[in-house]
Design an enzyme around this catalytic site. Structure first.
Site, PDB file in Angstrom:
ATOM      1  N   ASP A  10       0.781  -1.157   0.068  1.00  0.00           N
ATOM      2  CA  ASP A  10      -0.086   0.092  -0.020  1.00  0.00           C
ATOM      3  C   ASP A  10       1.127   1.106   0.332  1.00  0.00           C
ATOM      4  O   ASP A  10       2.097   1.098  -0.332  1.00  0.00           O
ATOM      5  CB  ASP A  10      -1.263  -0.114   1.188  1.00  0.00           C
ATOM      6  CG  ASP A  10      -0.448   0.076   2.612  1.00  0.00           C
ATOM      7  OD1 ASP A  10       0.629   0.404   2.520  1.00  0.00           O
ATOM      8  OD2 ASP A  10      -1.223   0.414   3.505  1.00  0.00           O
ATOM      9  N   CYS A  67       2.815  -3.606   3.814  1.00  0.00           N
ATOM     10  CA  CYS A  67       1.917  -2.406   4.505  1.00  0.00           C
ATOM     11  C   CYS A  67       2.654  -1.636   5.390  1.00  0.00           C
ATOM     12  O   CYS A  67       3.904  -2.053   5.854  1.00  0.00           O
ATOM     13  CB  CYS A  67       0.330  -2.778   4.735  1.00  0.00           C
ATOM     14  SG  CYS A  67       0.347  -3.756   6.084  1.00  0.00           S
ATOM     15  N   THR A  69       2.407  -1.906   8.932  1.00  0.00           N
ATOM     16  CA  THR A  69       2.837  -2.885   9.893  1.00  0.00           C
ATOM     17  C   THR A  69       2.837  -4.189   9.342  1.00  0.00           C
ATOM     18  O   THR A  69       3.606  -5.079   9.861  1.00  0.00           O
ATOM     19  CB  THR A  69       1.776  -2.764  11.017  1.00  0.00           C
ATOM     20  OG1 THR A  69       0.324  -3.243  10.269  1.00  0.00           O
ATOM     21  CG2 THR A  69       1.383  -1.583  11.702  1.00  0.00           C
ATOM     22  N   HIS A 100       8.221 -24.929   8.007  1.00  0.00           N
ATOM     23  CA  HIS A 100       7.383 -25.832   8.652  1.00  0.00           C
ATOM     24  C   HIS A 100       6.014 -25.415   8.298  1.00  0.00           C
ATOM     25  O   HIS A 100       4.806 -26.497   8.306  1.00  0.00           O
ATOM     26  CB  HIS A 100       7.620 -25.519  10.314  1.00  0.00           C
ATOM     27  CG  HIS A 100       8.622 -26.022  10.907  1.00  0.00           C
ATOM     28  ND1 HIS A 100       8.959 -26.037  12.225  1.00  0.00           N
ATOM     29  CD2 HIS A 100       9.750 -26.904  10.267  1.00  0.00           C
ATOM     30  CE1 HIS A 100      10.344 -26.715  12.340  1.00  0.00           C
ATOM     31  NE2 HIS A 100      10.691 -27.118  11.129  1.00  0.00           N
ATOM     32  N   HIS A 135       5.171 -31.866   9.040  1.00  0.00           N
ATOM     33  CA  HIS A 135       4.888 -30.712   8.906  1.00  0.00           C
ATOM     34  C   HIS A 135       3.744 -30.686   7.857  1.00  0.00           C
ATOM     35  O   HIS A 135       2.891 -29.708   7.767  1.00  0.00           O
ATOM     36  CB  HIS A 135       5.867 -29.492   8.558  1.00  0.00           C
ATOM     37  CG  HIS A 135       7.060 -29.810   9.533  1.00  0.00           C
ATOM     38  ND1 HIS A 135       6.981 -29.187  10.763  1.00  0.00           N
ATOM     39  CD2 HIS A 135       8.166 -30.257   9.545  1.00  0.00           C
ATOM     40  CE1 HIS A 135       7.871 -29.515  11.340  1.00  0.00           C
ATOM     41  NE2 HIS A 135       8.983 -29.867  10.741  1.00  0.00           N
TER      42      HIS A 135
HETATM   43  C1  RB5 Z   1      -1.985   2.856   6.245  1.00  0.00           C
HETATM   44  O1  RB5 Z   1      -1.965   3.836   7.079  1.00  0.00           O
HETATM   45  C2  RB5 Z   1      -1.716   1.623   7.455  1.00  0.00           C
HETATM   46  O2  RB5 Z   1      -3.068   1.525   8.087  1.00  0.00           O
HETATM   47  C3  RB5 Z   1      -1.529   0.351   6.714  1.00  0.00           C
HETATM   48  O3  RB5 Z   1      -0.505   0.545   5.905  1.00  0.00           O
HETATM   49  C4  RB5 Z   1      -1.303  -0.842   7.586  1.00  0.00           C
HETATM   50  O4  RB5 Z   1      -0.290  -0.591   8.522  1.00  0.00           O
HETATM   51  C5  RB5 Z   1      -2.372  -1.654   7.860  1.00  0.00           C
HETATM   52  O5  RB5 Z   1      -2.112  -2.795   8.558  1.00  0.00           O
END
Ligand code: RB5
Length: 151
Positions: A10, A67, A69, A100, A135
Site C-alpha cells: 500500500d 503495508c 505494519t 514448517h 509438517h
Molecule cells: C496505512 O496507514 C496503514 O494502516 C496500513 O499500511 C497498515 O499498517 C495496516 O495494517
C-alpha cells in the site's frame, strides 16, 4: 523453472517494495508488481486480493505483501482460500515459516523494520523450501480448517 514472485504494497510501503524488488531481481528472481504504484492513500485489502488471487490461480508459488505494519495485509491474505500468510520481522521466522508452515505469502511492515532487513527476510523466504513430512500433516490440518469453517 522458478515462477515469478508476486509482490504488492500500500502507500505506506512503496519505497520498501522497490528495494525488495531490486534485491530479489539482482538475485535472480523475477517479480511481478501488482501495485500500488503511487504514494496516494489506498486500501491494503485491494492489493492483498490481487496477489492472493494470482497465487491461488497458480501464476505464482510465492507472494510478498507490504503495508505499514504488515498486519492488515496478513489479516486480509489469510482470509483468502489456499493462502498461508506469515508476518515476519526477523529472518528466523521467515526461514521456519517456509520450512514448517509452507507459507506462500510473506508479509512485512515498512514502518516496523528497515529495508535492509526486509530484503534479507525476503531473500530467505524465497530461497527456503518446505520441509514436508510431519509438517505436511499439520499444514493439511490448516487446509481442513479452512474448508470446515467456510461452509
Ligand atoms: C496505512 O496507514 C496503514 O494502516 C496500513 O499500511 C497498515 O499498517 C495496516 O495494517
Amino acid at each position: 523453472m522458478k515462477k515469478p514472485i508476486a509482490i504488492a504494497c500500500d502507500h505506506a510501503a512503496l519505497d520498501m517494495k522497490a528495494e525488495v524488488i531490486k534485491h530479489l531481481s539482482d538475485n535472480g528472481f523475477e517479480c511481478i508488481d501488482y501495485g500500488t504504484y503511487t504514494k496516494d492513500s489506498c486500501n491494503y485489502p485491494d492489493y492483498a486480493e490481487k496477489v492472493c488471487t494470482a497465487v491461488y490461480e497458480g501464476k505464482h508459488d510465492l507472494g510478498i505483501l507490504i503495508c505499514g505494519t504488515g498486519i492488515g495485509m496478513s489479516m486480509a491474505a489469510n482470509k483468502c482460500k489456499g493462502i498461508r500468510a506469515a508476518l515476519c520481522s526477523d529472518t528466523f521466522s521467515a526461514r521456519f515459516t517456509r520450512l514448517h508452515n509452507d507459507a506462500n505469502i510473506l508479509c512485512m511492515g515498512a514502518r516496523t523494520i528497515g529495508a535492509g532487513l526486509a530484503c534479507d527476510i525476503a531473500d530467505i523466504f524465497v530461497n527456503t523450501p518446505f520441509e514436508g513430512g510431519r509438517h505436511k500433516t499439520r499444514v493439511d490440518m490448516i487446509t481442513a480448517l479452512e474448508e470446515k469453517l467456510s461452509k
